[in-house]
Design an enzyme around this catalytic site. Structure first.
Site, PDB file in Angstrom:
ATOM      1  N   GLY A  11      22.988  14.408 -12.266  1.00  0.00           N
ATOM      2  CA  GLY A  11      22.386  13.566 -11.271  1.00  0.00           C
ATOM      3  C   GLY A  11      23.337  12.537 -10.994  1.00  0.00           C
ATOM      4  CB  VAL A  16      18.864   7.030 -12.056  1.00  0.00           C
ATOM      5  CG1 VAL A  16      18.780   6.898 -13.657  1.00  0.00           C
ATOM      6  CG2 VAL A  16      17.514   6.294 -11.478  1.00  0.00           C
ATOM      7  N   GLY A  17      21.705   8.080 -11.901  1.00  0.00           N
ATOM      8  CA  GLY A  17      22.748   8.711 -12.439  1.00  0.00           C
ATOM      9  C   GLY A  17      23.930   7.939 -11.971  1.00  0.00           C
ATOM     10  CB  SER A 108       8.340   8.612 -13.130  1.00  0.00           C
ATOM     11  OG  SER A 108       7.746   7.877 -12.111  1.00  0.00           O
ATOM     12  CB  SER A 109       5.602   3.801 -14.008  1.00  0.00           C
ATOM     13  OG  SER A 109       6.164   3.705 -12.265  1.00  0.00           O
ATOM     14  CB  CYS A 110       4.055   8.099 -10.566  1.00  0.00           C
ATOM     15  SG  CYS A 110       5.192   9.401 -10.898  1.00  0.00           S
ATOM     16  CE1 TYR A 137       9.463  13.284  -9.698  1.00  0.00           C
ATOM     17  CE2 TYR A 137       7.995  11.350  -9.999  1.00  0.00           C
ATOM     18  CZ  TYR A 137       9.262  11.774 -10.078  1.00  0.00           C
ATOM     19  OH  TYR A 137      10.374  11.307 -10.074  1.00  0.00           O
ATOM     20  CE  LYS A 141      10.766  13.009 -13.237  1.00  0.00           C
ATOM     21  NZ  LYS A 141      12.087  13.214 -13.747  1.00  0.00           N
ATOM     22  N   PRO A 164      10.628   4.363 -16.150  1.00  0.00           N
ATOM     23  CG  PRO A 164      12.751   5.073 -15.428  1.00  0.00           C
ATOM     24  CD  PRO A 164      11.136   5.685 -15.890  1.00  0.00           C
ATOM     25  CB  THR A 165       8.704   0.135 -12.960  1.00  0.00           C
ATOM     26  OG1 THR A 165       7.820  -0.333 -11.796  1.00  0.00           O
ATOM     27  CG2 THR A 165       9.875  -0.799 -12.620  1.00  0.00           C
ATOM     28  CG  ASN A 166       7.818   1.720  -7.961  1.00  0.00           C
ATOM     29  OD1 ASN A 166       7.340   2.859  -7.637  1.00  0.00           O
ATOM     30  ND2 ASN A 166       6.778   0.651  -8.292  1.00  0.00           N
ATOM     31  CG  HIS A 180      10.784   5.922  -3.798  1.00  0.00           C
ATOM     32  ND1 HIS A 180      11.881   6.397  -4.239  1.00  0.00           N
ATOM     33  CD2 HIS A 180       9.796   6.595  -4.359  1.00  0.00           C
ATOM     34  CE1 HIS A 180      11.609   7.420  -5.321  1.00  0.00           C
ATOM     35  NE2 HIS A 180      10.222   7.524  -5.291  1.00  0.00           N
TER      36      HIS A 180
HETATM   37  N1  NAP Z   1      13.927   6.198  -7.619  1.00  0.00           N
HETATM   38  C1  NAP Z   1      12.931   5.753  -8.541  1.00  0.00           C
HETATM   39  O1  NAP Z   1      12.305   4.598  -7.985  1.00  0.00           O
HETATM   40  C2  NAP Z   1      12.882   6.122  -9.892  1.00  0.00           C
HETATM   41  C3  NAP Z   1      11.846   5.641 -10.526  1.00  0.00           C
HETATM   42  C4  NAP Z   1      11.310   6.177 -11.640  1.00  0.00           C
HETATM   43  C5  NAP Z   1      11.966   7.278 -12.373  1.00  0.00           C
HETATM   44  N2  NAP Z   1      12.854   7.645 -11.729  1.00  0.00           N
HETATM   45  C6  NAP Z   1      13.480   8.729 -12.064  1.00  0.00           C
HETATM   46  O2  NAP Z   1      14.941   8.718 -12.270  1.00  0.00           O
HETATM   47  C7  NAP Z   1      15.680  10.076 -11.970  1.00  0.00           C
HETATM   48  C8  NAP Z   1      16.734   9.894 -11.067  1.00  0.00           C
HETATM   49  O3  NAP Z   1      16.148   9.339  -9.968  1.00  0.00           O
HETATM   50  P1  NAP Z   1      16.933   8.831  -8.527  1.00  0.00           P
HETATM   51  O4  NAP Z   1      16.051   7.896  -7.787  1.00  0.00           O
HETATM   52  O5  NAP Z   1      18.375   8.617  -9.119  1.00  0.00           O
HETATM   53  O6  NAP Z   1      17.138  10.532  -7.583  1.00  0.00           O
HETATM   54  P2  NAP Z   1      18.017  10.615  -6.627  1.00  0.00           P
HETATM   55  O7  NAP Z   1      18.650   9.462  -5.941  1.00  0.00           O
HETATM   56  O8  NAP Z   1      17.116  11.421  -5.617  1.00  0.00           O
HETATM   57  O9  NAP Z   1      18.862  11.656  -7.220  1.00  0.00           O
HETATM   58  C9  NAP Z   1      18.558  12.745  -8.036  1.00  0.00           C
HETATM   59  C10 NAP Z   1      19.828  13.645  -8.142  1.00  0.00           C
HETATM   60  O10 NAP Z   1      19.242  14.725  -8.907  1.00  0.00           O
HETATM   61  C11 NAP Z   1      20.122  15.730  -8.494  1.00  0.00           C
HETATM   62  N3  NAP Z   1      19.597  16.985  -8.262  1.00  0.00           N
HETATM   63  C12 NAP Z   1      18.579  17.340  -7.596  1.00  0.00           C
HETATM   64  N4  NAP Z   1      17.959  18.762  -7.821  1.00  0.00           N
HETATM   65  C13 NAP Z   1      19.091  19.265  -8.451  1.00  0.00           C
HETATM   66  C14 NAP Z   1      19.502  20.740  -8.693  1.00  0.00           C
HETATM   67  N5  NAP Z   1      18.695  21.567  -8.441  1.00  0.00           N
HETATM   68  N6  NAP Z   1      20.678  20.715  -9.604  1.00  0.00           N
HETATM   69  C15 NAP Z   1      21.439  19.805  -9.835  1.00  0.00           C
HETATM   70  N7  NAP Z   1      21.158  18.466  -9.482  1.00  0.00           N
HETATM   71  C16 NAP Z   1      20.063  18.258  -8.888  1.00  0.00           C
HETATM   72  C17 NAP Z   1      21.098  15.700  -7.184  1.00  0.00           C
HETATM   73  O11 NAP Z   1      22.276  15.856  -7.132  1.00  0.00           O
HETATM   74  P3  NAP Z   1      23.294  16.043  -5.640  1.00  0.00           P
HETATM   75  O12 NAP Z   1      23.081  14.657  -5.140  1.00  0.00           O
HETATM   76  O13 NAP Z   1      24.467  16.494  -6.246  1.00  0.00           O
HETATM   77  O14 NAP Z   1      22.402  17.114  -4.918  1.00  0.00           O
HETATM   78  C18 NAP Z   1      20.732  13.960  -7.085  1.00  0.00           C
HETATM   79  O15 NAP Z   1      21.879  13.440  -7.147  1.00  0.00           O
HETATM   80  C19 NAP Z   1      14.489  10.900 -11.720  1.00  0.00           C
HETATM   81  O16 NAP Z   1      14.191  11.660 -12.883  1.00  0.00           O
HETATM   82  C20 NAP Z   1      13.326  10.214 -11.492  1.00  0.00           C
HETATM   83  O17 NAP Z   1      12.043  10.690 -11.566  1.00  0.00           O
HETATM   84  C21 NAP Z   1      13.220   7.372 -10.332  1.00  0.00           C
END
Ligand code: NAP
Length: 308
Positions: A11, A16-17, A108-110, A137, A141, A164-166, A180
């Site tokens: 990701g 995050v990634g 995730s915190s949810c 979701y 998780k 992580p939180t939001n 979000h």
């Molecule tokens: N955002 C928040 O507020 C938040 C809060 C708490 C926890 N988190 C956790 O942090 C993690 C990352 O969140 P994020 O906000 O960075 O999400 P994001 O920006 O949507 O990024 C998710 C990444 O996952 C990849 N992905 C999705 N489906 C896939 C698949 N089938 N195969 C391969 N790659 C796939 C996507 O890759 P491509 O771009 O290449 O398509 C995308 O880059 C998640 O587990 C989330 O639950 C996020």
């Protein structure tokens, strides 16, 4: 992790990634495995097995997931459950099968019960019903956390998970139906300002309180845990302070310098009333957030909307 370790960031294009990648590069790491979802669909068991077989990463940050705001979670319920289960099952199992030294899974915190007492301690997990709008979701998780925990117990793996939180920061999602609350508000106020609109509609009552963490702070916390932490307790990562959605909207209105009026749409769901994490465990491990909310939002707003 040593500077030459082979690190797979699942990701890496996401918010995050990409923050983990930036952080590790700054620290001098160079040996990364990076695949977009188009190059490697992590829901595909066979392809993931072949990838791990040929690449054999030393360390894995599992930040690939299907992610979205309250509306997306509630609408695409089947997809949120299925895709997240598939992605994490494949990556966690292959990490075990190919002897990954350590894996960090982003939950995730949810995943905490809707009415968990505040601030939410790590031991509130599985003590009550979930918020219905993001239950699929959250179930995925929770399964991921339990997979890590039980692979550690049965196979002696070193797989940790974090709550992580939001989050907000560079590479956030600004799609109004799928994002979000914080990026959605930034975009709404910005567009209202440049289009000279007299009002901005905001979903819900504004009463719920939420905590927000800059994703660069999450990257620093993740690095700390990857280097220093190996227990089965999934670790909360947040600031330990929260803000009502009403006050967040006012803050963003000020940052964007929007002069119109806010209209609250009470037909849209509020979600969990309050969601503040108890961050004493991560603080005791030597990490604390460093980016204040107003400064973080100003930086994101400038970089995303004002710079050409
Ligand atoms: N955002 C928040 O507020 C938040 C809060 C708490 C926890 N988190 C956790 O942090 C993690 C990352 O969140 P994020 O906000 O960075 O999400 P994001 O920006 O949507 O990024 C998710 C990444 O996952 C990849 N992905 C999705 N489906 C896939 C698949 N089938 N195969 C391969 N790659 C796939 C996507 O890759 P491509 O771009 O290449 O398509 C995308 O880059 C998640 O587990 C989330 O639950 C996020």
């Amino acid at each position: 992790m040593e500077l030459s370790s082979k690190i797979y960031i699942a990701g890496h294009n996401g918010m995050v990634g990409s923050a983990i990648l930036r952080y590790l590069k700054q620290k001098g790491y160079t040996n990364f495995l990076l695949k977009s979802s188009a190059e490697l669909d992590l829901t595909n068991q066979e392809k993931v097995a072949l990838f791990f077989e040929s690449e054999k990463p030393d360390y894995v940050f599992l930040a690939a997931a299907k992610v979205g705001g309250i509306e997306a979670n509630n609408t695409y319920r089947g997809q949120f459950l299925y895709e997240n289960l598939m992605i994490q099952n494949n990556v966690i199992h292959q990490s075990y099968a190919h002897k990954v030294k350590k894996l960090l899974f982003y939950a995730s915190s949810c995943i905490y019960p809707k009415y968990a007492s505040q601030p939410i301690n790590e031991d509130a997990l599985l003590t009550g019903s979930l918020e219905p709008t993001n239950e699929p979701y959250a179930i995925a998780k929770i399964a991921g956390i339990k997979l890590c925990e039980n692979y550690n117990r049965q196979y002696g793996c070193n797989f940790i998970s974090v709550m992580p939180t939001n989050l907000y920061g560079p590479n956030d999602n600004y799609d109004l139906n799928n994002s979000h609350v914080l990026p959605a508000l930034l975009r709404k106020f910005h567009e209202a300002k440049i289009n000279n609109k007299s009002t901005v509609e905001v979903w819900g009552t504004g009463e719920p309180k939420r905590e927000f963490l800059h994703v660069d702070d999450l990257a620093a916390a993740s690095f700390n845990l990857m280097q220093n932490y190996s227990l089965d307790i999934s670790v909360n990562i947040g600031t330990g302070t929260d803000i009502s959605i009403k006050n967040l909207a006012e803050l963003i209105k000020k940052i964007v310098d929007y002069k119109g009026e806010i209209i609250w749409n009470n037909d849209k769901p509020d979600g969990t009333p309050r969601k503040l994490l108890d961050v004493s465990l991560i603080n005791s491990l030597g990490w604390k957030y460093s980016i204040e909310l107003e400064n973080g939002i100003r930086e994101v707003y400038t970089n995303k909307f004002l710079k050409k």
